[in-house]
Design an enzyme around this catalytic site. Structure first.
Site, PDB file in Angstrom:
ATOM      1  N   ARG A  54       0.860  -1.182   0.000  1.00 51.59           N
ATOM      2  CA  ARG A  54       0.000   0.000   0.000  1.00 51.59           C
ATOM      3  C   ARG A  54       0.894   1.229   0.000  1.00 51.59           C
ATOM      4  O   ARG A  54       2.112   1.128   0.134  1.00 51.59           O
ATOM      5  CB  ARG A  54      -1.041   0.019   1.132  1.00 51.59           C
ATOM      6  CG  ARG A  54      -0.695  -0.633   2.418  1.00 51.59           C
ATOM      7  CD  ARG A  54       0.394   0.029   3.201  1.00 51.59           C
ATOM      8  NE  ARG A  54       0.220   1.458   3.312  1.00 51.59           N
ATOM      9  CZ  ARG A  54       1.173   2.327   3.533  1.00 51.59           C
ATOM     10  NH1 ARG A  54       2.440   1.896   3.667  1.00 51.59           N
ATOM     11  NH2 ARG A  54       0.969   3.603   3.623  1.00 51.59           N
ATOM     12  N   GLY A  55       0.248   2.413  -0.151  1.00 54.24           N
ATOM     13  CA  GLY A  55       1.032   3.640  -0.322  1.00 54.24           C
ATOM     14  C   GLY A  55       1.087   3.928  -1.820  1.00 54.24           C
ATOM     15  O   GLY A  55       1.417   3.029  -2.615  1.00 54.24           O
ATOM     16  N   ARG A  96      -7.373  -0.510  -6.762  1.00 50.27           N
ATOM     17  CA  ARG A  96      -7.698   0.568  -5.806  1.00 50.27           C
ATOM     18  C   ARG A  96      -7.949   1.853  -6.615  1.00 50.27           C
ATOM     19  O   ARG A  96      -7.272   2.089  -7.620  1.00 50.27           O
ATOM     20  CB  ARG A  96      -6.571   0.785  -4.781  1.00 50.27           C
ATOM     21  CG  ARG A  96      -6.485  -0.375  -3.781  1.00 50.27           C
ATOM     22  CD  ARG A  96      -5.585  -0.047  -2.606  1.00 50.27           C
ATOM     23  NE  ARG A  96      -6.202   0.867  -1.659  1.00 50.27           N
ATOM     24  CZ  ARG A  96      -5.540   1.404  -0.625  1.00 50.27           C
ATOM     25  NH1 ARG A  96      -4.265   1.133  -0.450  1.00 50.27           N
ATOM     26  NH2 ARG A  96      -6.150   2.214   0.219  1.00 50.27           N
ATOM     27  N   GLN A 205      -1.827   2.531   9.859  1.00 50.25           N
ATOM     28  CA  GLN A 205      -0.547   2.668   9.154  1.00 50.25           C
ATOM     29  C   GLN A 205       0.487   3.380  10.026  1.00 50.25           C
ATOM     30  O   GLN A 205       1.688   3.117   9.920  1.00 50.25           O
ATOM     31  CB  GLN A 205      -0.735   3.476   7.851  1.00 50.25           C
ATOM     32  CG  GLN A 205      -1.427   2.739   6.719  1.00 50.25           C
ATOM     33  CD  GLN A 205      -2.929   2.934   6.734  1.00 50.25           C
ATOM     34  OE1 GLN A 205      -3.527   3.220   7.766  1.00 50.25           O
ATOM     35  NE2 GLN A 205      -3.562   2.764   5.595  1.00 50.25           N
ATOM     36  N   ASP A 246      -1.977  10.999  -2.236  1.00 51.80           N
ATOM     37  CA  ASP A 246      -2.398   9.929  -3.156  1.00 51.80           C
ATOM     38  C   ASP A 246      -2.815  10.479  -4.509  1.00 51.80           C
ATOM     39  O   ASP A 246      -2.763   9.768  -5.510  1.00 51.80           O
ATOM     40  CB  ASP A 246      -3.535   9.119  -2.533  1.00 51.80           C
ATOM     41  CG  ASP A 246      -3.006   8.308  -1.374  1.00 51.80           C
ATOM     42  OD1 ASP A 246      -2.929   8.855  -0.255  1.00 51.80           O
ATOM     43  OD2 ASP A 246      -2.599   7.149  -1.597  1.00 51.80           O
ATOM     44  N   LYS A 257      -4.545  10.191   3.085  1.00 44.74           N
ATOM     45  CA  LYS A 257      -5.225   9.336   4.063  1.00 44.74           C
ATOM     46  C   LYS A 257      -6.236  10.117   4.901  1.00 44.74           C
ATOM     47  O   LYS A 257      -5.974  11.238   5.320  1.00 44.74           O
ATOM     48  CB  LYS A 257      -4.154   8.684   4.951  1.00 44.74           C
ATOM     49  CG  LYS A 257      -4.653   7.748   6.024  1.00 44.74           C
ATOM     50  CD  LYS A 257      -5.542   6.655   5.511  1.00 44.74           C
ATOM     51  CE  LYS A 257      -4.934   5.821   4.416  1.00 44.74           C
ATOM     52  NZ  LYS A 257      -5.921   4.939   3.727  1.00 44.74           N
TER      53      LYS A 257
HETATM   54  O1  MRU Z   1      -4.441   3.282   2.202  1.00 43.79           O
HETATM   55  P1  MRU Z   1      -2.964   3.482   2.041  1.00 43.79           P
HETATM   56  O2  MRU Z   1      -2.168   2.939   3.161  1.00 43.79           O
HETATM   57  O3  MRU Z   1      -2.484   3.016   0.679  1.00 43.79           O
HETATM   58  O4  MRU Z   1      -2.793   5.057   2.067  1.00 43.79           O
HETATM   59  C1  MRU Z   1      -1.510   5.604   1.988  1.00 43.79           C
HETATM   60  C2  MRU Z   1      -1.492   7.077   2.131  1.00 43.79           C
HETATM   61  O5  MRU Z   1      -2.507   7.719   2.238  1.00 43.79           O
HETATM   62  C3  MRU Z   1      -0.171   7.760   2.029  1.00 43.79           C
HETATM   63  O6  MRU Z   1      -0.150   8.901   2.817  1.00 43.79           O
HETATM   64  C4  MRU Z   1       0.070   8.165   0.579  1.00 43.79           C
HETATM   65  O7  MRU Z   1      -0.116   7.070  -0.275  1.00 43.79           O
HETATM   66  C5  MRU Z   1       1.421   8.718   0.370  1.00 43.79           C
HETATM   67  S1  MRU Z   1       2.629   7.405   0.473  1.00 43.79           S
HETATM   68  C6  MRU Z   1       4.107   7.968   0.002  1.00 43.79           C
END
Ligand code: MRU
Length: 358
Positions: A54-55, A96, A205, A246, A257
């Site tokens: 994820r990320g 996603r 996270q 994102d 997030k």
């Molecule tokens: O749901 P996730 O864990 O994929 O969300 C991740 C985030 O919101 C991070 O802040 C974002 O992807 C930046 S990661 C470098």
């Protein structure tokens, strides 16, 4: 700084070896470090959907390797392999919805397919493209780390308290991290007294991943409930909120997030600076504003249960996992192409015309 960051690197989450994709299973961290092997596009799509990986940047990189795995399988099956590969693109694109890095990486792979020369080996070409996407994300993070540290130092040169949200580190990217890359570099530069890590409900996270990454490197970190952030800004002398993204739209709005928006509102109230760190692969100039960003909703069970055990009343849960911070609450967007101060549509357009700084 680049050399210092490279020397301090401890964590990685994505490994491509011998034509197999290995992902560190982020659902199990920090209790267990288990690597899973992936050999098909379909399995990679499922790994993204179920958050093994994820990320935003890490999702894009994994999807690119997923396409390379798809190419191998479709070539082996014979027939019109490019037509069959569409199914893999489709599956990966549906894994996603919010992080645009996924669609950006799939586009890069599709463009590379379109540029195949007669007689060129498609598998070698597409594997090389995926590796290039991975390496260029690492490089972007190193560049952004330096730019972010320069900003912090410009405003105040002593050790400071920083607050971050979610996980934006080596686990979420091709290496080092975006916001956490800046925080790592700031620590190496003597600018960090303490990092406050929001736990990041409901997937945690912050408590499971960010705290683990920082502890691994000996960076002083305290974990806090998301709802403690405003109180901490008021009482702990926090100077910066530093987060990732994102998807960033053409006007500078930032999806990140869930909980990021309320941090930005609180930061403005307390005079705390707000920095967003993201590679240009996170910028979606096709969307005018954050209102157009598809916001992922995940299962209510993420809120209703803890460790598989129901803890909530018999109630319906609403679980949007991203929110949009309006551009006018943001002090800086840091990318590998440069820094945008107080983002707006004109500044974002200018930024996107620039070359990468590395
Ligand atoms: O749901 P996730 O864990 O994929 O969300 C991740 C985030 O919101 C991070 O802040 C974002 O992807 C930046 S990661 C470098």
């Amino acid at each position: 700084m680049r050399e210092q960051l490279l020397a301090a690197e401890k964590v990685k989450a994505i490994d491509w070896r011998g034509g197999v994709l290995y992902l560190l299973d982020q659902r199990l961290l920090p209790l267990e470090e288990r690597w899973l092997a992936y050999e098909s596009a379909e399995a990679v799509a499922e790994a993204i959907r179920s958050m093994v990986v994820r990320g935003a940047p890490a999702i894009g990189i994994s999807a690119a390797y997923g396409v390379a795995l798809g190419v191998r399988a479709r070539l082996a099956a014979g027939g019109d392999w490019q037509a069959a590969l569409e199914e893999d693109f489709q599956r990966l694109a549906e894994s996603r919805p919010t992080a645009v890095n996924l669609f950006w990486a799939l586009n890069c792979m599709r463009e590379r397919l379109g540029r195949l020369k007669p007689g060129e080996d498609p598998l070698l070409a597409l594997e090389a493209e995926a590796v290039a996407i991975h390496l260029s994300d690492r490089e972007a993070n190193l560049t952004m780390a330096q730019l972010g540290v320069d900003l912090i130092r410009k405003h105040q040169g002593n050790p400071q308290a920083l607050l971050t949200h979610c996980n934006t580190g080596a686990l979420a990217t091709g290496g080092f991290g975006t916001a956490l890359g800046v925080i790592r570099a700031a620590y190496l530069d003597g600018l960090v007294e303490r990092v406050y890590a929001d736990e990041t409900r409901p997937w945690l996270q912050g408590s499971r991943l960010t705290a683990w990454e920082l502890i691994n490197e000996g960076i002083p970190v305290s974990l806090n409930a998301d709802s403690a952030a405003a109180h901490l800004m008021k009482t702990k002398g926090i100077t910066w909120v530093i987060v990732g993204a994102d998807r960033i739209t053409a006007n500078g709005d930032v999806a990140n997030k869930i909980g990021t928006y309320q941090l930005a509102v609180n930061a403005m109230h307390h005079g705390v600076r707000f920095m967003v760190v993201a590679p240009s692969s996170t910028i979606d100039m096709n969307l005018e504003s954050g209102d157009d960003i598809p916001i992922e909703e995940r299962a209510g069970s993420e809120l209703l249960e803890l460790g598989g055990q129901r803890v909530a009343a018999e109630v319906e849960a609403v679980n949007p996992v991203f929110d949009v911070t309006p551009a006018d609450l943001i002090d800086y967007i840091v990318t590998e192409k440069g820094v945008v101060e107080r983002p707006d549509a004109a500044k974002m357009a200018q930024l996107m015309c620039r070359k990468r700084l590395h």
